[in-house]
Structure formats: C-alpha cells, structure tokens
Motif scaffolding. Structure first.
Motif, PDB file in Angstrom:
ATOM      1  N   LYS A 172      -2.959 -12.187   4.080  1.00  0.00           N
ATOM      2  CA  LYS A 172      -3.582 -10.976   4.594  1.00  0.00           C
ATOM      3  C   LYS A 172      -3.435  -9.856   3.564  1.00  0.00           C
ATOM      4  O   LYS A 172      -4.306  -9.003   3.429  1.00  0.00           O
ATOM      5  CB  LYS A 172      -2.933 -10.560   5.915  1.00  0.00           C
ATOM      6  N   ILE A 173      -2.302  -9.908   2.872  1.00  0.00           N
ATOM      7  CA  ILE A 173      -2.008  -8.938   1.821  1.00  0.00           C
ATOM      8  C   ILE A 173      -1.526  -9.718   0.604  1.00  0.00           C
ATOM      9  O   ILE A 173      -0.527 -10.438   0.675  1.00  0.00           O
ATOM     10  CB  ILE A 173      -0.914  -7.948   2.261  1.00  0.00           C
ATOM     11  N   LEU A 174      -2.227  -9.594  -0.500  1.00  0.00           N
ATOM     12  CA  LEU A 174      -1.886 -10.299  -1.729  1.00  0.00           C
ATOM     13  C   LEU A 174      -1.359  -9.295  -2.742  1.00  0.00           C
ATOM     14  O   LEU A 174      -2.090  -8.402  -3.182  1.00  0.00           O
ATOM     15  CB  LEU A 174      -3.109 -11.017  -2.286  1.00  0.00           C
ATOM     16  N   VAL A 175      -0.092  -9.432  -3.103  1.00  0.00           N
ATOM     17  CA  VAL A 175       0.527  -8.528  -4.064  1.00  0.00           C
ATOM     18  C   VAL A 175       0.666  -9.258  -5.388  1.00  0.00           C
ATOM     19  O   VAL A 175       1.388 -10.267  -5.481  1.00  0.00           O
ATOM     20  CB  VAL A 175       1.900  -8.037  -3.570  1.00  0.00           C
ATOM     21  N   LEU A 176      -0.025  -8.768  -6.409  1.00  0.00           N
ATOM     22  CA  LEU A 176      -0.039  -9.410  -7.724  1.00  0.00           C
ATOM     23  C   LEU A 176       0.924  -8.686  -8.646  1.00  0.00           C
ATOM     24  O   LEU A 176       0.667  -7.566  -9.077  1.00  0.00           O
ATOM     25  CB  LEU A 176      -1.452  -9.384  -8.300  1.00  0.00           C
ATOM     26  N   ALA A 177       2.036  -9.346  -8.942  1.00  0.00           N
ATOM     27  CA  ALA A 177       3.080  -8.731  -9.763  1.00  0.00           C
ATOM     28  C   ALA A 177       3.393  -9.600 -10.969  1.00  0.00           C
ATOM     29  O   ALA A 177       4.545  -9.857 -11.297  1.00  0.00           O
ATOM     30  CB  ALA A 177       4.343  -8.499  -8.930  1.00  0.00           C
ATOM     31  N   VAL A 178       2.324 -10.056 -11.633  1.00  0.00           N
ATOM     32  CA  VAL A 178       2.481 -10.871 -12.835  1.00  0.00           C
ATOM     33  C   VAL A 178       2.086 -10.038 -14.051  1.00  0.00           C
ATOM     34  O   VAL A 178       1.458  -8.991 -13.927  1.00  0.00           O
ATOM     35  CB  VAL A 178       1.628 -12.156 -12.769  1.00  0.00           C
ATOM     36  N   LYS A 179       2.449 -10.500 -15.219  1.00  0.00           N
ATOM     37  CA  LYS A 179       2.142  -9.771 -16.449  1.00  0.00           C
ATOM     38  C   LYS A 179       0.625  -9.725 -16.669  1.00  0.00           C
ATOM     39  O   LYS A 179      -0.086 -10.694 -16.372  1.00  0.00           O
ATOM     40  CB  LYS A 179       2.832 -10.433 -17.639  1.00  0.00           C
ATOM     41  N   PRO A 180       0.123  -8.604 -17.202  1.00  0.00           N
ATOM     42  CA  PRO A 180      -1.327  -8.467 -17.394  1.00  0.00           C
ATOM     43  C   PRO A 180      -1.938  -9.586 -18.220  1.00  0.00           C
ATOM     44  O   PRO A 180      -3.064 -10.017 -17.945  1.00  0.00           O
ATOM     45  CB  PRO A 180      -1.445  -7.118 -18.117  1.00  0.00           C
ATOM     46  N   GLY A 231      -3.113  -1.676 -16.789  1.00  0.00           N
ATOM     47  CA  GLY A 231      -4.335  -1.846 -17.558  1.00  0.00           C
ATOM     48  C   GLY A 231      -5.442  -2.635 -16.890  1.00  0.00           C
ATOM     49  O   GLY A 231      -6.560  -2.662 -17.398  1.00  0.00           O
ATOM     50  N   LYS A 232      -5.181  -3.256 -15.750  1.00  0.00           N
ATOM     51  CA  LYS A 232      -6.206  -4.048 -15.084  1.00  0.00           C
ATOM     52  C   LYS A 232      -6.910  -3.199 -14.033  1.00  0.00           C
ATOM     53  O   LYS A 232      -6.302  -2.749 -13.071  1.00  0.00           O
ATOM     54  CB  LYS A 232      -5.596  -5.301 -14.445  1.00  0.00           C
ATOM     55  N   GLU A 241      -7.560   1.374 -23.484  1.00  0.00           N
ATOM     56  CA  GLU A 241      -7.937   0.253 -24.352  1.00  0.00           C
ATOM     57  C   GLU A 241      -7.575  -1.093 -23.728  1.00  0.00           C
ATOM     58  O   GLU A 241      -8.253  -2.102 -23.920  1.00  0.00           O
ATOM     59  CB  GLU A 241      -7.240   0.382 -25.699  1.00  0.00           C
ATOM     60  N   LEU A 242      -6.464  -1.108 -22.968  1.00  0.00           N
ATOM     61  CA  LEU A 242      -5.987  -2.342 -22.365  1.00  0.00           C
ATOM     62  C   LEU A 242      -6.767  -2.742 -21.121  1.00  0.00           C
ATOM     63  O   LEU A 242      -6.628  -3.856 -20.627  1.00  0.00           O
ATOM     64  CB  LEU A 242      -4.503  -2.218 -22.001  1.00  0.00           C
ATOM     65  N   ALA A 243      -7.561  -1.819 -20.582  1.00  0.00           N
ATOM     66  CA  ALA A 243      -8.314  -2.102 -19.363  1.00  0.00           C
ATOM     67  C   ALA A 243      -9.346  -3.194 -19.630  1.00  0.00           C
ATOM     68  O   ALA A 243      -9.922  -3.303 -20.698  1.00  0.00           O
ATOM     69  CB  ALA A 243      -9.014  -0.831 -18.881  1.00  0.00           C
ATOM     70  N   GLY A 244      -9.556  -3.976 -18.606  1.00  0.00           N
ATOM     71  CA  GLY A 244     -10.543  -5.036 -18.730  1.00  0.00           C
ATOM     72  C   GLY A 244     -10.219  -6.229 -17.891  1.00  0.00           C
ATOM     73  O   GLY A 244      -9.246  -6.263 -17.190  1.00  0.00           O
TER      74      GLY A 244
END
Length: 273
Positions: A69-77, A103-104, A270-273
């Motif tokens: 129901k809630i997905l928490v993404l705590a991995v390296k970019p 950056g994501k 710059e890191l966004a993407g």
C-alpha cells in the motif's frame, strides 16, 4: 492526524543507513510489526537483530506475493533503475511511493512505475539518531491523505518540511541534505585553527566539537533565532566581535556559503534523471 499505529501495508526496500533508521523509528513509534515488510538481501547485524526481535517480515527480494500500500524506496540512486523493475509486481494504481533517493525526480519514477501518488524526499544523516531534517514534495496524486501518511512515516526520524515546488528539493539538498558535512567541516576548521594557536590537537578537537554540538543544542532549545543568539554572545569590542569581523567581512563566510550551496544545488540538478 495520522498515527503510525493506523498505517498498514508498508514495504521498505533497502534497510541500509537511512532505511534502517526509518525502520527503527517506525518500530519505536508504534508501527505494528504486521504492517511492515522489509526487502533487503543483506541487512546489517543491527537490522537483523531488530527484525528477529520484532518479528517483522523480511524478504531478500521483491515478490508478487508481497503487496504494498505504501512503498518506501531507500536504496542508493545508482541502483534505483534496477530496483524499480523488481518492485512492479508489488504495486497497484493506488500505491503510495516514497523515495529517499537523492537526485531522482518525480518524473523519473512516473516514467518507470506509472501515474502513482509519489513523494520525493531528501533526508539527512542525523535521521539515524532521530534528528533528521527532511524536505518533501509530492505529485498531484498524493492528496491530503497520502501527504499525512508520508509525513507521519518521515517524522519518525526527524522534522519534515514540505516545499511548494519540486525544484526546491535541489535547494533543500544543498542546505540540509548535504548540510551535516558543512557542520562537520566547521568543527575540523575550528580545531585546526586552535592547533595553529598552540593547542594540543586532541584538545582543540574536543573544544571545537563540544562547542558546535552545544551551540546546536542551544539553538534547538531556544525560541530565539540564530542571529539573536549570535548577538547575545557578542560583546562590543570583545573577542567574539573580533572573530566575527573576519567571518562577516565582505569576503568572509557568507560568499563562501553562497558559492558552496549553489554548487551543491547545481550538482543535484545534474544528478536528476
């Protein structure tokens, strides 16, 4: 007001420093063990101990048998792209996605996961002791209820500030996301300056470290702003005034910070993407 005990269906992907801090905060704050699933192929000994003690469900990989129901993404970019492919079987159109990856962008997740309610956050390392400063922004699908849930989960490890537009996250990254490093470097600089004045290096470091942590605690406990506290400790013509004359000069600390934070914001963009 949403309480941790009322939240269900949380899937935490990644239980490293930040994910582990969030998990610890949730458990301490009353999130029910049956409401959490942790996905991490190699959790630390501390997290293993917490999982064993609490009875929280643990999986080494995502599976369609797990529904979020809630997905928490705590991995390296840098590994996010690979992780997103694996989590798709666990989500549906209503899954609230919370990312703590620097950056994501929201667009990055929407392109790969679809038009879900998504919250982008940038915490900082004091979250590991429950004193984090967390910037957050959600897309239009998040809504008031989703924002309240995300706020409650994030507030378990610090203070949450919601920004008005996603572009502000890059500025938040520059100020607070990277900010602890600036404070640590300030301690290093003060200690080195003390050494150059003839102090024993270890003593200089203890003095600098204790001064910065003590000043931070005073700032946190006081109703006065930083400028007022600075003025309170500055006697006209005294030693502090002499030092501040250098730090507040036209070529002093402010322009250095202006350049530093601008560089940090540009790098975040710059890191966004």
């Amino acid at each position: 007001m949403t309480e941790l005990a009322d939240i269900d269906g949380v899937v935490l992907v990644g239980a490293g420093n930040m994910g582990g801090a969030m998990l610890s905060g949730w458990v301490a704050g009353g999130l029910r063990r049956e409401a959490i699933t942790v996905i991490d192929p190699n959790p630390s000994n501390n997290i293993k101990s917490l999982l064993d003690k609490s009875g929280i469900r643990h999986a080494v990989a995502a599976s369609d048998a797990i529904k979020a129901k809630i997905l928490v993404l705590a991995v390296k970019p840098q590994v996010m792209y690979a992780v997103l492919d694996t989590v798709k079987p666990m989500i549906d159109d209503d899954t609230l996605v919370i990312s703590v990856a620097a950056g994501k962008t929201l667009g990055y997740f929407e392109e790969r996961l679809g038009a879900l309610p998504i919250v982008r956050t940038i915490p900082n390392t004091p979250a590991m002791i429950g004193r984090g400063m967390i910037g957050a922004f959600g897309n239009d699908k998040v809504g008031a209820a989703g924002k309240a849930v995300a706020d409650t989960l994030l507030a378990a490890v610090g203070k949450v500030e919601w920004v008005e537009k996603e572009a502000d996250i890059d500025a938040v990254t520059a100020v607070s996301g990277s900010g602890p490093a600036y404070a640590f470097y300030l301690v290093e600089c003060m200690a080195e300056a003390g050494r150059k004045l003839g102090l024993d290096p270890d003593l200089a470091m203890r003095l600098a470290r204790g001064t910065v942590t003590g000043a931070g605690a005073l700032l946190d406990a006081s109703d006065d702003d930083a400028g007022t506290l600075r003025k309170n400790v500055t006697s006209p013509g005294g030693t502090t005034a002499a030092a501040l004359e250098q730090l507040m000069a036209e070529d002093g600390l402010q322009p250095v910070f202006d350049r530093a934070l601008e560089a940090a914001r540009e790098r975040s963009q710059e890191l966004a993407g």
